[in-house]
Design a protein around this motif. Structure first.
Motif, short mmCIF file in Angstrom:
data_model
loop_
_atom_site.label_atom_id
_atom_site.label_comp_id
_atom_site.label_asym_id
_atom_site.label_seq_id
_atom_site.Cartn_x
_atom_site.Cartn_y
_atom_site.Cartn_z
N SER A 60 -5.38 -5.46 -8.38
CA SER A 60 -5.17 -4.20 -7.75
C SER A 60 -6.46 -4.18 -7.30
O SER A 60 -7.25 -4.52 -7.33
N HIS A 61 -6.34 -3.81 -5.67
CA HIS A 61 -8.30 -3.37 -5.13
C HIS A 61 -8.78 -2.40 -5.50
O HIS A 61 -7.44 -1.52 -5.88
N PRO A 62 -9.39 -1.84 -5.78
CA PRO A 62 -10.15 -0.87 -6.35
C PRO A 62 -10.43 0.36 -5.07
O PRO A 62 -9.97 1.09 -5.56
N PHE A 63 -10.27 0.07 -4.02
CA PHE A 63 -9.96 0.83 -3.00
C PHE A 63 -9.48 0.47 -1.58
O PHE A 63 -9.21 -1.06 -1.69
N ASN A 64 -8.76 1.26 -0.74
CA ASN A 64 -7.97 0.47 0.38
C ASN A 64 -8.66 0.05 1.22
O ASN A 64 -10.02 -0.08 1.68
N TYR A 122 1.18 -1.00 -0.37
CA TYR A 122 -0.14 -0.14 0.01
C TYR A 122 0.62 1.18 0.02
O TYR A 122 1.45 1.09 0.79
N THR A 152 -15.20 -7.39 -3.46
CA THR A 152 -13.76 -7.26 -4.08
C THR A 152 -12.55 -7.67 -4.18
O THR A 152 -12.26 -7.99 -5.31
N THR A 176 -11.19 -8.58 -7.95
CA THR A 176 -9.72 -7.85 -8.50
C THR A 176 -8.81 -9.31 -8.16
O THR A 176 -8.02 -9.04 -9.23
N ASP A 207 -3.57 -2.38 -2.30
CA ASP A 207 -4.08 -2.24 -2.53
C ASP A 207 -5.14 -0.66 -2.28
O ASP A 207 -5.22 0.17 -1.29
N GLY A 208 -5.61 -0.68 -2.95
CA GLY A 208 -6.09 0.99 -3.97
C GLY A 208 -4.76 2.42 -3.67
O GLY A 208 -5.61 3.53 -2.36
N THR A 228 -2.94 5.07 -3.45
CA THR A 228 -3.12 6.29 -4.39
C THR A 228 -1.20 6.52 -5.36
O THR A 228 -1.29 7.95 -5.55
#
Lengths: 234, 116
Positions: free
Chosen positions: A58-62, A12, B100, B104, A39-40, A42
């Motif tokens: 890739s997770h779409p968000f953390n 991350y 999720t 993924t 893990d999402g 940035t």
């Protein structure tokens, strides 16, 4: 040919370290399959890991460290891997120890091998808060399971398919998988071994273990989780 | 209970009941969440019409004033709603996590397929 062993690297916001980690694993163990679980992040973590030659999930968000790990476990089981090594993406764990972990697992003498920073003369330094936590977990773990594990919070582990099949179910504590996982495994009769590995203190120093409030919450949460693991029926 | 008070209490209780029913009818509120609310507002309506029941309950639970009985049950109701929400949120969090992870992995497997 596909390898029977998967290396997973949860990461991350690790754009500074991820390339180096992926490169050194690829160089040392070109015959192992490698995925990075982004893990999402940035930052450029995903792009850097990919350009270094890893397959990136890739997770779409953390979602947190534990969820990242479990994503890796699920990927491994869905793609029929027999062994898995997990290593942190922040460069704290030395990839050269992967071989040692795998050797123990493949020999079949243990279901899960923990890479410990405390067994041999390792010049690992960490914050006082974290040390207090580790000693406390070690004590509670011994109290609840009779098992003596030196490095209960290690994220550098190797495991076989039996453990993976368990970890992809709901029993895996996704929010903070640590000492409670070891307790769970020992309750279920899995064979746990600990071997010394090389570990460096976190170069960035951005770890949550430097924030006393977070550490206190973490310690509380972990102790609670351990007692619940002890109380639950499996 | 004075008539004015009774009218106000009844109007509020009845409105809550109607609003919940309407929300369920329009499918803005799922039935599974509505029963606790409907039960409570129905209880309130009964209590405003039959004040003697409230007095009797007050006597039964050992409270002194009927108002404390109302507050007591109101707090219990809120607690139950909160627990119900916590259970739902835990389940939803788990489901979101599973989804999720599935997405993924599916995405990664797709990329791999395209590559080879």
């Amino acid at each position: 040919m596909k390898s029977d062993t998967l290396v997973i690297v949860p990461a991350y916001n690790e754009e500074k370290n991820i390339e180096k980690v992926v490169h050194s694993i690829k160089k040392l163990y070109p015959f192992l399959d490698l995925i990075v679980i982004n893990d999402g992040s940035t930052d450029m973590t995903a792009a850097k890991a990919q350009s270094a030659g890893a397959l990136v999930l890739s997770h779409p968000f953390n979602m947190g460290y534990g969820v990242s790990l479990q994503t890796g476990y699920k990927y491994a089981v869905y793609n029929n891997y027999q062994y898995l090594v997990q290593i942190d993406g922040d460069g704290q764990h030395d990839p050269s120890s992967i071989g040692k972990l795998l050797e123990v697992i493949k020999k079949g003498s243990a279901d899960i091998v923990l890479g410990s920073r405390f067994i041999e003369g390792n010049n690992y330094r960490t914050s006082i808060f974290r040390m207090v936590g580790i000693y406390l977990f070690r004590y509670v773990l011994k109290l609840l399971s009779g098992k003596e594990i030196k490095d209960v919070t290690t994220g550098f582990q190797a495991m076989n398919r039996r453990v993976l099949d368990l970890f992809i179910t709901d029993v895996f504590p996704c929010d903070y998988p640590d000492a409670d996982v070891i307790l769970l495994l020992s309750r279920l009769g899995f064979n746990i071994q600990e071997i010394p590995v090389i570990m460096y203190s976190n170069a960035d120093g951005k770890s949550m273990h430097n924030n006393p409030v977070k550490v206190l919450y973490y310690i509380f949460k972990m102790i609670l989780s351990m007692f619940l693991t002890k109380l639950r029926k499996y | 209970m004075p008539l004015k008070q009774e009218i106000v209490a009844f109007t509020i209780a009845f409105s809550i009941f109607i609003v919940i029913l309407e929300l369920v009818r329009e499918k803005k509120l799922r039935e599974e969440y509505s029963w606790l609310w409907l039960l409570t507002s129905a209880g309130l309506i009964i209590l405003t019409i039959r004040y003697d029941i409230l007095i009797w309950i007050t006597y039964m639970i050992g409270a002194v004033l009927p108002t404390s009985t109302l507050f007591f049950f109101a707090i219990i109701f809120l607690m139950l709603v909160c627990i119900q929400f916590s259970i739902r949120i835990s389940r939803l969090t788990n489901q979101v996590k599973d989804l999720t992870q599935e997405i993924t992995i599916l995405r990664a497997n797709n990329i791999e397929k395209i590559r080879t």
